[in-house]
Design a protein around this motif. Sequence first.
Motif, PDB file in Angstrom:
ATOM      1  N   LYS A 196       0.816  -1.208   0.000  1.00  0.00           N
ATOM      2  CA  LYS A 196       0.000   0.000   0.000  1.00  0.00           C
ATOM      3  C   LYS A 196       0.854   1.265   0.000  1.00  0.00           C
ATOM      4  O   LYS A 196       0.533   2.252  -0.681  1.00  0.00           O
ATOM      5  CB  LYS A 196      -0.921  -0.013   1.219  1.00  0.00           C
ATOM      6  N   PHE A 256     -12.149  -2.499  -8.660  1.00  0.00           N
ATOM      7  CA  PHE A 256     -11.400  -1.268  -8.404  1.00  0.00           C
ATOM      8  C   PHE A 256      -9.881  -1.467  -8.353  1.00  0.00           C
ATOM      9  O   PHE A 256      -9.142  -0.489  -8.316  1.00  0.00           O
ATOM     10  CB  PHE A 256     -11.846  -0.643  -7.075  1.00  0.00           C
ATOM     11  N   GLY A 257      -9.425  -2.702  -8.346  1.00  0.00           N
ATOM     12  CA  GLY A 257      -7.995  -2.930  -8.213  1.00  0.00           C
ATOM     13  C   GLY A 257      -7.435  -3.871  -9.248  1.00  0.00           C
ATOM     14  O   GLY A 257      -6.515  -4.643  -8.970  1.00  0.00           O
ATOM     15  N   ARG A 314      -8.945  -1.043   3.476  1.00  0.00           N
ATOM     16  CA  ARG A 314      -7.577  -1.368   3.053  1.00  0.00           C
ATOM     17  C   ARG A 314      -7.090  -0.424   1.961  1.00  0.00           C
ATOM     18  O   ARG A 314      -5.919  -0.005   1.965  1.00  0.00           O
ATOM     19  CB  ARG A 314      -7.520  -2.810   2.539  1.00  0.00           C
ATOM     20  N   SER A 315      -7.956  -0.098   1.028  1.00  0.00           N
ATOM     21  CA  SER A 315      -7.536   0.668  -0.150  1.00  0.00           C
ATOM     22  C   SER A 315      -7.539   2.169   0.076  1.00  0.00           C
ATOM     23  O   SER A 315      -6.659   2.881  -0.406  1.00  0.00           O
ATOM     24  CB  SER A 315      -8.441   0.326  -1.343  1.00  0.00           C
ATOM     25  N   TRP A 316      -8.524   2.670   0.814  1.00  0.00           N
ATOM     26  CA  TRP A 316      -8.662   4.121   0.948  1.00  0.00           C
ATOM     27  C   TRP A 316      -8.632   4.603   2.395  1.00  0.00           C
ATOM     28  O   TRP A 316      -8.790   5.792   2.645  1.00  0.00           O
ATOM     29  CB  TRP A 316      -9.972   4.564   0.278  1.00  0.00           C
ATOM     30  N   GLY A 317      -8.441   3.705   3.331  1.00  0.00           N
ATOM     31  CA  GLY A 317      -8.346   4.084   4.733  1.00  0.00           C
ATOM     32  C   GLY A 317      -6.909   4.106   5.205  1.00  0.00           C
ATOM     33  O   GLY A 317      -5.966   3.966   4.416  1.00  0.00           O
ATOM     34  N   ASN A 318      -6.731   4.239   6.507  1.00  0.00           N
ATOM     35  CA  ASN A 318      -5.391   4.334   7.088  1.00  0.00           C
ATOM     36  C   ASN A 318      -4.833   3.002   7.556  1.00  0.00           C
ATOM     37  O   ASN A 318      -3.673   2.933   7.967  1.00  0.00           O
ATOM     38  CB  ASN A 318      -5.404   5.308   8.276  1.00  0.00           C
ATOM     39  N   GLN A 351      -1.445   0.068  -9.492  1.00  0.00           N
ATOM     40  CA  GLN A 351      -2.154   1.105  -8.761  1.00  0.00           C
ATOM     41  C   GLN A 351      -2.713   0.631  -7.420  1.00  0.00           C
ATOM     42  O   GLN A 351      -2.862   1.422  -6.499  1.00  0.00           O
ATOM     43  CB  GLN A 351      -3.300   1.663  -9.616  1.00  0.00           C
ATOM     44  N   ALA A 352      -3.039  -0.651  -7.312  1.00  0.00           N
ATOM     45  CA  ALA A 352      -3.645  -1.177  -6.091  1.00  0.00           C
ATOM     46  C   ALA A 352      -3.238  -2.623  -5.898  1.00  0.00           C
ATOM     47  O   ALA A 352      -2.816  -3.306  -6.846  1.00  0.00           O
ATOM     48  CB  ALA A 352      -5.167  -1.057  -6.161  1.00  0.00           C
ATOM     49  N   TYR A 411     -12.184  -4.170   1.818  1.00  0.00           N
ATOM     50  CA  TYR A 411     -11.499  -3.581   0.666  1.00  0.00           C
ATOM     51  C   TYR A 411     -11.475  -2.055   0.756  1.00  0.00           C
ATOM     52  O   TYR A 411     -10.445  -1.428   0.476  1.00  0.00           O
ATOM     53  CB  TYR A 411     -12.167  -4.000  -0.646  1.00  0.00           C
ATOM     54  N   VAL A 412     -12.594  -1.456   1.138  1.00  0.00           N
ATOM     55  CA  VAL A 412     -12.670   0.004   1.225  1.00  0.00           C
ATOM     56  C   VAL A 412     -11.641   0.542   2.215  1.00  0.00           C
ATOM     57  O   VAL A 412     -10.902   1.500   1.923  1.00  0.00           O
ATOM     58  CB  VAL A 412     -14.094   0.442   1.630  1.00  0.00           C
TER      59      VAL A 412
END
Length: 350
Positions: free
Chosen positions: A184, A248-249, A303-307, A254-255, A300-301
């Motif tokens: 990440k 999304f990945g 992991r991908s866009w959180g801290n 990118q992910a 997923y949310v």
Amino acid sequence: MALAQQSSPHARSARPTSQVMLWVMLAALPGLLAQTLFFGWGNLINVVWCVVVALGSEALMLSLRKKPLAFFLRDNTAAVTGLLLGLSLPQFTPLWVSAIAVISAIVMAKQLYGGLGSNPFNPAMVGYALVLISFPVAMTTNWAEAGLLWQSAPSFGETLSIVASGQQTTVDAYTMATPLDEYKHQIGSGTAAEVLQHPTFGGGIARGWEWVNAAFLLGGLGLIALKIISWHIPVSMLAGLAVMSLAFGSNPDQAAPLSLHMLAGGTMLGAFFIATDPVSAATSHQGKLIYGAGIGVLIYVIRSWGNYPDAVAFAVLLMNFAVPFIDHYTPPRTYGHHKARRGLPGRTQG
């Protein structure tokens, strides 16, 4: 907390709670063995310590509540809470941090709500989330480097000394970021091929982690085969995570790729041993599918866009909030009727 009232007939399990919890503990042993082989003695020490603290905390609270100790301790639910926390915590977590996690789980998330059957949230995940937020350094910098038990891992005595002293400088030579964390934070400045050169991936999916997840998957399939748990929550959770990852990945530059989401972190432990908690999860089959899918999407949310690189605890707790709503709108079919009664009060269905 009022229990949900379900219509008859009521199925009665031939297995008492103590036996069900014992099977859960036995099914988790392959995962614990894999953790020990690939990451050293830390998780084994965590498990023993957390189980002891859980049983002690449970006994103390039962005594204060004037409940019979032997009757409630023999149900093995406190031991399972300690086991799950011991499996989830970093290998070099200081003993005082893991003790706080266990005491919070038993006292705050279970006994203060009235004990087994009354807790709305998964006790183990409450304890894990509390120490993750309160002690982020201890919870993110104490993961062991994979493949150390047969190479340069500290001995059992050295590991016990490290976690008992809680000195960060002692473990620096043995620790490494988790694969999800490494990917990440590094993918923004390099390609997937470059990031995967890091030793934490070991030339495969996630060095050591894939075997740990495979072991928990094996134990979880055993629980389904024995009808200890149903397939609905694990399958829908993994499906929700997979759909989000593919949607999304799909670009690994990118992910994190789907393989990393599935076989790194606590995915399989969460799917088969944590999300399936019978008290805090949804009850009907349809509700379980919604509940599990929601956990997978939230993992997923976050992991991908959180801290947080791994998000099983937060995803499970957020969906625990939604369980009363899910159960209200997904009741099982009433015996003798073709359709389940659901929807707003006063609304009729054909």
